[in-house]
Design a protein around this motif. Structure first.
Motif, PDB file in Angstrom:
ATOM      1  N   LYS A  49       0.808  -1.221   0.000  1.00 11.90           N
ATOM      2  CA  LYS A  49       0.000   0.000   0.000  1.00 11.90           C
ATOM      3  C   LYS A  49       0.843   1.275   0.000  1.00 11.90           C
ATOM      4  CE  LYS A  49      -4.328  -1.618   0.274  1.00 11.90           C
ATOM      5  NZ  LYS A  49      -5.424  -1.269  -0.627  1.00 11.90           N
ATOM      6  N   GLU A 381     -11.874   3.975   0.829  1.00  6.71           N
ATOM      7  CA  GLU A 381     -10.667   3.685   1.621  1.00  6.71           C
ATOM      8  C   GLU A 381      -9.949   4.988   1.932  1.00  6.71           C
ATOM      9  OE1 GLU A 381      -8.248   0.159   0.905  1.00  6.71           O
ATOM     10  OE2 GLU A 381      -6.491   1.457   0.725  1.00  6.71           O
ATOM     11  N   ARG A 383      -6.276   6.205   3.871  1.00 11.88           N
ATOM     12  CA  ARG A 383      -5.052   5.731   4.515  1.00 11.88           C
ATOM     13  C   ARG A 383      -4.030   6.861   4.628  1.00 11.88           C
ATOM     14  NH1 ARG A 383      -4.995   2.821  -0.560  1.00 11.88           N
ATOM     15  NH2 ARG A 383      -3.215   3.367  -1.891  1.00 11.88           N
ATOM     16  N   VAL A 395       1.698   2.536   7.552  1.00  9.96           N
ATOM     17  CA  VAL A 395       0.452   2.731   6.804  1.00  9.96           C
ATOM     18  C   VAL A 395      -0.681   2.522   7.794  1.00  9.96           C
ATOM     19  CG1 VAL A 395      -1.048   1.895   4.957  1.00  9.96           C
ATOM     20  CG2 VAL A 395       1.427   1.884   4.632  1.00  9.96           C
ATOM     21  N   GLY A 397      -5.043   2.879   8.001  1.00  5.33           N
ATOM     22  CA  GLY A 397      -6.186   3.161   7.148  1.00  5.33           C
ATOM     23  C   GLY A 397      -7.487   2.555   7.611  1.00  5.33           C
TER      24      GLY A 397
END
Length: 808
Positions: A49, A381, A383, A395, A397
């Motif tokens: 990600k 989403e 993040r 990360v 999220g």
């Protein structure tokens, strides 16, 4: 050579004389490490990600950039199996029934309420139904194949792996491409793109389009038409708006539609001694209708009377916000998908007038089935992704998804009757985080966690006139249900740089795939409430199918050496699955029904290797291989496969055959009885080759001036597989290998490539099925007709691709 082939080739040539569009119009990348010295290029992936060098990611990933996709001629999703040895695809004549398999693990189920084990992500949007993945791949910048459970960052539908598809972004200078491909099997493709900046700023646009036409590869001798044809087109657009130097929004949309005039399998074999009869009817033998059909792996001929038709339509809208908050980026991705699919096909696979026999001529023809699908999904989403080169990276999220799928199904009209309408829904929310810390010793410790909550729902209405409460009469409240579940998945890894560009790592991960309703023919209240099982006629369900859990252990090496000219990546893995969700076929009242099972326990283990060598600027070698041992370690209550022998009559007693655990006793009048249940513990999983490898070579050579030629060779091989979860020995595909080659030349902006697919014309099946349900005669006259799905690549064909490009 067909007139259409010549016309398209001429059209493509004429297009070069005009301002055109480019082959690879992605935004110009920064100079890639190794490129100046003739070494291997660096590939940036988003497997965790956030953007990272592929060689620094402690995950087993096969990454293919746009150059590799073109070199391997990957135009459709199933083509990925040529470049990713751990990936296989089981195909059928209907894309919702296809299955993507990673390391031996995949989901094959007709139910609209079952998630795939391998998630497919397109520009951060997970597809709702796996069938959406089988649209043509167009304007793609990179494909990442992530192996093993990826649920911590990618969600609950990634218990076996992820295929992450990243399309091209707007470029910073005006650029474009046009490409036309024509092949001797009457397959034609046209692709175009145009991209550039807006107003001299960091804002930009990108437009891409494709058209695809394929004659088909099954000749219906009954009508003279070719089936399994394709005509499809698609559009994709992106608009990037630079709100400020630190904030940008990219709005995207896509639309694709594919149609087929008819679909069919072909007969691969007929078991010795079989006398196939449609529905076991002695007045409806199969053999007289097989004139011109020669069973075998290369059989392209069929005789069917219900050709049907198929449409597949997908639309998406998305918005992606990226804001640099100083040391951390905020990324928000909003997406909406709408997928529609409709089909009709022949159930009995013949042109025998079985309906005329059953109705005395009142209705003529064969048995057909049809039904539309409609899926819609909204996802969001958010993040936070750390930036910079410090030792601590993270990360954090959240993810929300709300999806629904409606499906209707009809089979008949006067035999093997089914008619129903159903809806499956899913609403899920998740929080996730992953953090990495690099010690002064170049040791990196990573840990990730995800909390997911989900609620699934189902509605099922049996539309047949003889429906009862136990078979979900329309409006029956016992055939509406909901189920909620919460789960925590996690991952931890440690990696160590042991030398420059050499890293070893180890990881452990916990995966999950949610509860599922078995929404298919035969649905009854017990598939919602297990306490009802056995209390009424036909109540053979077991409530919602239990959630699937996996635990994976992985050791790996990622390395580059010899002045960045050699890359070797090795991975060893062991993954245990509990309550694996799998479908098998059973025969109830002479009609095929497909039941979703919880296989007790699975184990998949193996070794994967990828090697790339680029000794100089003009030569490159690639090789990849996998050894996968995927087995059901505990599946004692499996159904028997069609016509599996249970007890045998020896004059005084009946004895269960090996593996069979339940069957009625044989008698002198019925010396063969069928196995009701068997123990499949220790058996291999379907379509899971133990060995698979690919070898490739690419060489550039001068053609005078700045012009150059390119020669590409490729060979892929896989070992024997069986396509049946229940182990039908007739559904086995022997080992095979495919050799492909191409030669081309680049003359400034023009590129021409000649290619051959499957040079030695090796025929193989991408799916096998047994026609026992519709052509067998039961215990007294069993008959096995094996049908095959022959992919286009199972035949040899030649082709030409012409391209023109301008700009960056």
């Amino acid at each position: 050579m067909s007139r259409k082939f010549l016309l398209l080739t001429g059209f493509s040539t004429l297009a070069f004389a005009q301002p055109a569009f480019a082959q690879d119009a992605a935004a110009p990348a920064a100079p890639e490490a190794g490129a100046e010295s003739g070494g291997l290029e660096e590939i940036v992936v988003t497997a965790q990600k956030r953007e990272q060098n592929l060689q620094n990611v402690p995950v087993s990933v096969t990454a293919l950039n746009s150059e590799a996709l073109e070199r391997n001629r990957i135009a459709d999703f199933s083509d990925l199996t040529r470049a990713a040895p751990s990936l296989t695809v089981t195909q059928s004549t209907s894309s919702p029934n296809n299955s993507i398999i990673m390391r031996g693990i995949g989901t094959f189920a007709f139910s609209i309420g079952v998630e795939p084990s391998v998630a497919v992500i397109v520009d951060d949007l997970p597809v709702v139904q796996q069938a959406q993945a089988f649209d043509a791949l167009g304007d793609v910048q990179r494909i990442e194949v992530l192996k093993g459970p990826q649920g911590t960052l990618f969600g609950k539908a990634a218990s076996a792996g992820v295929v992450n598809i990243v399309t091209k972004d707007p470029s910073t200078e005006l650029s474009g491409s046009f490409a036309a491909t024509a092949a001797t099997d009457e397959d034609y493709r046209v692709e175009a793109s145009l991209s550039g900046p807006i107003g001299g700023s960091d804002s930009g646009f990108r437009l891409g389009a494709f058209y695809h036409s394929f004659k088909g590869n099954v000749h219906n001798l009954t009508t003279g038409r070719w089936l399994n044809d394709v005509e499809g087109y698609g559009l994709r657009g992106k608009l990037k708006l630079a709100i400020s130097p630190d904030v940008s929004i990219t709005v995207g949309g896509s639309y694709a539609k594919n149609t087929q005039n008819g679909t069919s399998t072909t007969i691969r074999s007929i078991a010795a001694g079989s006398t196939p009869r449609v529905l076991g009817n002695a007045a409806a033998p199969l053999f007289p209708s097989l004139v011109g059909v020669t069973a075998g792996p290369g059989n392209q001929n069929a005789r069917i009377d219900a050709e049907g038709a198929t449409t597949n339509e997908t639309g998406t809208l998305s918005a992606r916000l990226v804001a640099d908050l100083g040391g951390v980026n905020l990324i928000a991705v909003t997406g909406y998908q709408d997928w529609k699919y409709n089909f009709q096909n022949d159930v009995d696979g013949t042109d025998v007038n079985i309906l005329g026999l059953l109705t005395g001529g009142a209705v003529n023809g064969g048995i057909a089935q049809s039904g539309p699908y409609h899926s819609q999904s909204f996802t969001q989403e958010l993040r936070l992704v750390s930036t910079g080169n410090g030792p601590f990276k993270y990360v954090i999220g959240g993810f929300f998804a709300n999806s629904s799928t409606n499906r209707a199904f009809t089979r008949g009209p006067v035999a093997l009757l089914a008619s129903w309408d159903a809806k499956a829904t899913s609403r899920s929310a998740a929080l996730f985080a992953q953090a990495d810390y690099t010690l002064p010793t170049e040791t990196t410790i990573s840990a990730g966690l995800r909390y997911n909550t989900e609620r699934i729902g189902v509605r099922f209405d049996n539309l047949l006139g003889n429906a009862t409460l136990n078979t979900c009469l329309i409006g029956n409240p016992a055939c509406r249900g909901q189920h909620s579940d919460d789960v925590v998945t996690w991952k931890a890894s440690i990696s160590q740089e042991v030398a420059p560009r050499v890293m070893v790592y180890g990881s452990v991960a916990r995966g999950y795939k949610g509860y599922a309703y078995d929404v298919s023919s035969g649905f009854n209240p017990a598939r919602i409430d297990a306490s009802l099982a056995g209390t009424g006629a036909g109540l053979n369900g077991v409530g919602p199918v239990k959630a699937e859990h996996s635990t994976s252990y992985e050791l790996g090496l990622k390395s580059r050496f010899m002045d960045n000219k050699v890359q070797l990546n090795l991975t060893g893995f062991v993954t245990d699955y509990n309550n694996f969700q799998a479908q098998s076929a059973v025969i109830i009242n002479l009609a095929p029904q497909f039941v979703l099972n919880n296989v007790g326990k699975l184990k998949t283990k193996g070794v994967e290797a990828e090697l790339s060598v680029k000794p100089n600027d003009w030569l490159r070698f690639d090789g990849s291989a996998s050894y996968t041992d995927a087995k059901m370690t505990a599946f004692p209550g499996a159904q028997g496969y069609p016509d599996q022998t249970g007890a045998t009559w020896n004059g005084s007693a009946s004895v269960l055959a090996a593996g069979c655990t339940s069957a009625p006793a044989a008698t002198a009048a019925a010396p063969r009885s069928l196995c009701a249940f068997q123990d499949r513990s220790g058996a291999a999983l379907p379509n899971s080759p133990k060995f698979k490898f690919a070898l490739g070579a690419n060489a550039d050579f001068p053609l005078g001036g700045d012009n150059k030629g390119t020669l590409t060779l490729g060979y892929q091989h896989q070992s024997t597989v069986n396509f049946d979860l229940l182990g039908n020995p007739l559904l086995e595909q022997k080992a095979y290998g495919i050799f492909n080659a191409s030669i081309g030349g680049e003359f400034g902006p023009v590129k021409a490539t000649l290619f051959v697919n499957n040079l030695f014309d090796t025929h193989y099946a991408a799916g096998l099925s047994d026609g026992f349900a519709t052509l067998g005669g039961g215990v007294t006259n069993p008959a096995h007709v094996i049908y095959q799905v022959r992919p286009r690549d199972s035949d040899r064909f030649f082709g030409i691709k012409l391209q023109y490009a301008f700009g960056g």
